[in-house]
Scaffold this motif. Structure first.
Motif, PDB file in Angstrom:
ATOM      1  N   VAL A  63      26.517  41.406 102.546  1.00  0.00           N
ATOM      2  CA  VAL A  63      25.338  41.088 101.745  1.00  0.00           C
ATOM      3  C   VAL A  63      25.752  40.278 100.528  1.00  0.00           C
ATOM      4  N   ASP A  64      26.890  40.659  99.938  1.00  0.00           N
ATOM      5  CA  ASP A  64      27.354  39.902  98.774  1.00  0.00           C
ATOM      6  C   ASP A  64      27.645  38.447  99.139  1.00  0.00           C
ATOM      7  N   GLN A  65      28.072  38.254 100.404  1.00  0.00           N
ATOM      8  CA  GLN A  65      28.425  36.901 100.817  1.00  0.00           C
ATOM      9  C   GLN A  65      27.196  36.005 100.967  1.00  0.00           C
ATOM     10  N   VAL A  66      26.066  36.601 101.385  1.00  0.00           N
ATOM     11  CA  VAL A  66      24.871  35.788 101.641  1.00  0.00           C
ATOM     12  C   VAL A  66      24.325  35.244 100.325  1.00  0.00           C
ATOM     13  N   HIS A  67      24.102  33.957 100.330  1.00  0.00           N
ATOM     14  CA  HIS A  67      23.540  33.344  99.133  1.00  0.00           C
ATOM     15  C   HIS A  67      22.047  33.570  99.071  1.00  0.00           C
ATOM     16  N   VAL A  68      21.600  34.187  98.037  1.00  0.00           N
ATOM     17  CA  VAL A  68      20.159  34.287  97.857  1.00  0.00           C
ATOM     18  C   VAL A  68      19.791  33.353  96.722  1.00  0.00           C
ATOM     19  N   VAL A  69      19.028  32.332  97.053  1.00  0.00           N
ATOM     20  CA  VAL A  69      18.645  31.372  96.021  1.00  0.00           C
ATOM     21  C   VAL A  69      17.228  31.667  95.589  1.00  0.00           C
TER      22      VAL A  69
END
Lengths: 320, 315
Positions: free
Chosen positions: B16-22
């Motif tokens: 989850v930390d890896q996924v970029h949430v913009v």
């Protein structure tokens, strides 16, 4: 129903009253002395005074308005500055051309616009729908005089140059003289008048139909096994039509504007053409006459459309 | 109960930390949706080019060496007085007086855009104000304002314009005034309807219970919620204002010649049917006018779809 009609007529009368007041005041404050226009430059002071007295120009403004409006009610719109003929006769003379143009144009625009809208709404997102919507957006954007001039060039001038007599360039043949020639001469003006409005109605009809087709009673109709045709044309269209009728009412004034432009492009000597040439000739009585009669036409048509709407939609008929 | 994570859970948390949430603003989202619609993109590009064309009209005039009202009777007209077609000297040909159509088209674009934008902004402001007052206060205020809107809508506008022009004489200012007067009502009606619904909502009640005044509620609480219809309707008002101006000029009741305007150019082309011998006199300004209104209409439709995706799916 009677109360509804009465309120519509009352509103129509108010519109006409304000329109007459607007025209009257506009020409009252306008520079230029009507007496001098009538009598010419060489007229003596006595002659001018005589004309003013005869026309009531030396009376106070409200008396003048009263004189003006009571003459209008007796069908007296004054005389043209240009050829001294009664304005009412000049305008009435031009009405057949304009009515022919409007008549065919409206039939054509509803005949094109409504089916395209229904077709689009039956399968939203389909190729047919996309085509219909493209037609709508191009039609809405096309200025009618550009369309008319291009149509004349492509359908009259180019074939004529090549030796074919496809369409006549302009002119009007009365219906009573030769119905076929009458229609033939009006085909291009009709199409030009119809295209822009047909596009608007196609769009409107599509939106209405989409909304109605999502209603529960349509699902019921389908569930009880009615054919799709019957569902669309009987059940859905009946409730999709009233908003279109309202729109038709507000568009009549708009259409009158379209008529003025199209008469100009196709050289039709109708009421619109009369208005434009009256402005160019500074022929004020004719301008006033056209504006008032045009207003009357719009108001009467609006009342007819509203009544029609009330018949179509029983909620209004009973509520008012 | 242990707070320790199993290896699996730890890995999932790391993923989850890896996924970029913009985080995207609503403007950015709207622009993304708009840029996915090819028709809107083409329309927007066309409008930008048109604005540049209008802004740099004097540069175009200097580049061609032809003034907008300059008549080239030697080079721009054939010996028999027929305009010269598009070519090297006159890219878009000349008109019946031997004037450069390209240069006049650029100056005409200025008039069209000026009238379209100014008239739409003023008309939208009037419409929004009246619609908001009618919807917000309701009752007698609503009845009066709605009746006024009905009245304006039922006046045949071109006839009224004719009466005005015949007395006051044609001018740019009068054209703009007439267009404003007859185009503010549709948006007024739409806004009134929206406000009627909005004022029932809880946030308005909340603002009122916090002691906000009428003006505060209208401008701080209700107006921001109207931005979507305002943007859409104002964009769609521009093409109709442009056509309206062109129509007035076409009838000789708008921009006064020799000032270049597209409607005026078409009117001159129609005079004596000169366009049958010189079709570019209709095709060039006519296409410019058509593409301009088409571009604004497409952009308006695209904006509606991008700003209000729910409505787009329905209608």
């Amino acid at each position: 129903m009677a109360r509804f009609l009465l309120s519509r007529v009352g509103f129509g009368l108010l519109v006409l009253f304000l329109l007459s007041l607007f025209v009257f005041l506009l020409f009252f404050i306008a520079p230029g002395d009507p007496a001098r226009v009538i009598a010419g430059d060489k007229a003596t002071v006595e002659v001018l005074a005589q004309i003013r007295a005869k026309l009531g120009l030396d009376e106070p403004i409200y008396v003048q308005y009263w004189l003006f409006i009571s003459n209008v009610f007796q069908g007296d719109l004054g005389f043209s500055y240009r050829n001294q003929l009664p304005v009412i006769d000049i305008v009435v003379d031009r009405i057949p051309v304009t009515v022919s143009l409007v008549f065919g144009g409206v039939i054509l625009w509803l005949g094109i616009g409504i089916p395209i809208g229904v077709m689009s709404a039956r399968k939203p997102g389909s190729v047919r729908d996309r085509l219909g919507q493209s037609f709508a957006v191009v039609g809405i954007s096309f200025p009618s005089f550009v369309l008319g001039m291009m149509a004349l060039y492509v359908l009259y001038f180019l074939p004529a140059k090549a030796g074919w007599k496809l369409f006549p360039p302009s002119g009007y043949i009365p219906l009573t003289v030769d119905p076929l020639q009458w229609a033939w001469h009006l085909v291009l003006p009709w199409c030009t008048l119809a295209l822009v409005s047909a596009a608007i109605y196609a769009r409107l009809m599509r939106g209405q139909m989409l909304e109605v087709l999502g209603e529960d009673y349509i699902r019921t109709a389908r569930a009880k096994g009615l054919t799709e045709r019957r569902v669309v044309y009987r059940h859905a269209m009946r409730s999709a039509m009233p908003p279109l009728v309202t729109q038709l009412g507000t568009d009549i004034g708009l259409m009158l504007g379209g008529v003025i432009v199209i008469e100009q492009v196709f050289g039709l000597l109708g009421v619109g053409n009369l208005a434009v040439s009256a402005v160019n000739n500074q022929d004020r009585p004719v301008v006033i006459g056209v504006v008032l009669l045009g207003g009357l036409f719009v108001v009467v048509m609006n009342i007819i459309v509203d009544t029609l709407y009330a018949f179509l939609d029983s909620r209004i008929r009973t509520a008012a | 109960m242990s707070v320790l994570k199993t290896p699996n859970q730890a890995a999932a948390a790391a993923d989850v930390d890896q996924v970029h949430v913009v985080q995207r603003s609503s403007l950015a989202l709207t622009m993304r949706r708009l840029s996915r619609d090819p028709a809107s993109v083409i329309a927007a590009v066309f409008i930008i080019v048109l604005v540049l064309f209008a802004v740099f009209a004097p540069t175009i005039a200097a580049w061609t060496g032809h003034g907008p009202d300059e008549q080239f009777r030697e080079t721009g007209l054939s010996p028999s007085g027929i305009p010269v077609g598009p070519g090297a000297e006159f890219l878009f040909g000349t008109d019946q007086l031997g004037r450069d159509v390209l240069v006049r088209l650029a100056y005409g674009a200025r008039i069209s855009l000026l009238v379209g934008v100014v008239a739409s902004i003023v008309a939208a402001t009037i419409g929004v104000t009246v619609g908001m007052l009618a919807g917000y206060f309701g009752g007698r205020v609503d009845t009066l304002l709605s009746r006024i809107m009905d009245l304006v809508m039922s006046v045949p506008f071109l006839l009224a314009a004719i009466a005005l022009v015949s007395v006051l004489g044609p001018s740019l200012q009068l054209s703009i005034a007439v267009i404003i007067f007859f185009t503010w009502t549709p948006i007024g009606r739409v806004i009134r309807g929206q406000v009627l619904a909005l004022k029932q909502r809880e946030f308005v009640e909340a603002a009122r219970s916090l002691g906000a005044g009428h003006l505060g509620i209208m401008f701080r609480d209700i107006l921001p919620n109207l931005m979507v219809p305002i943007i859409i309707y104002s964009t769609l008002m521009i093409p109709s204002a442009i056509v309206f101006e062109a129509t007035l000029s076409f009838l000789g009741m708008g921009i006064v010649p020799p000032t270049a305007s597209w409607g005026g150019m078409l009117s001159e082309a129609a005079g004596n049917s000169i366009y049958l011998a010189a079709p570019w006199l209709v095709i060039i300004p006519g296409t410019a006018l058509l593409f301009t209104t088409l571009a604004f209409n497409l952009l308006g439709d695209g904006l509606r779809d991008a700003l209000d995706p729910r409505a787009a799916r329905k209608a």
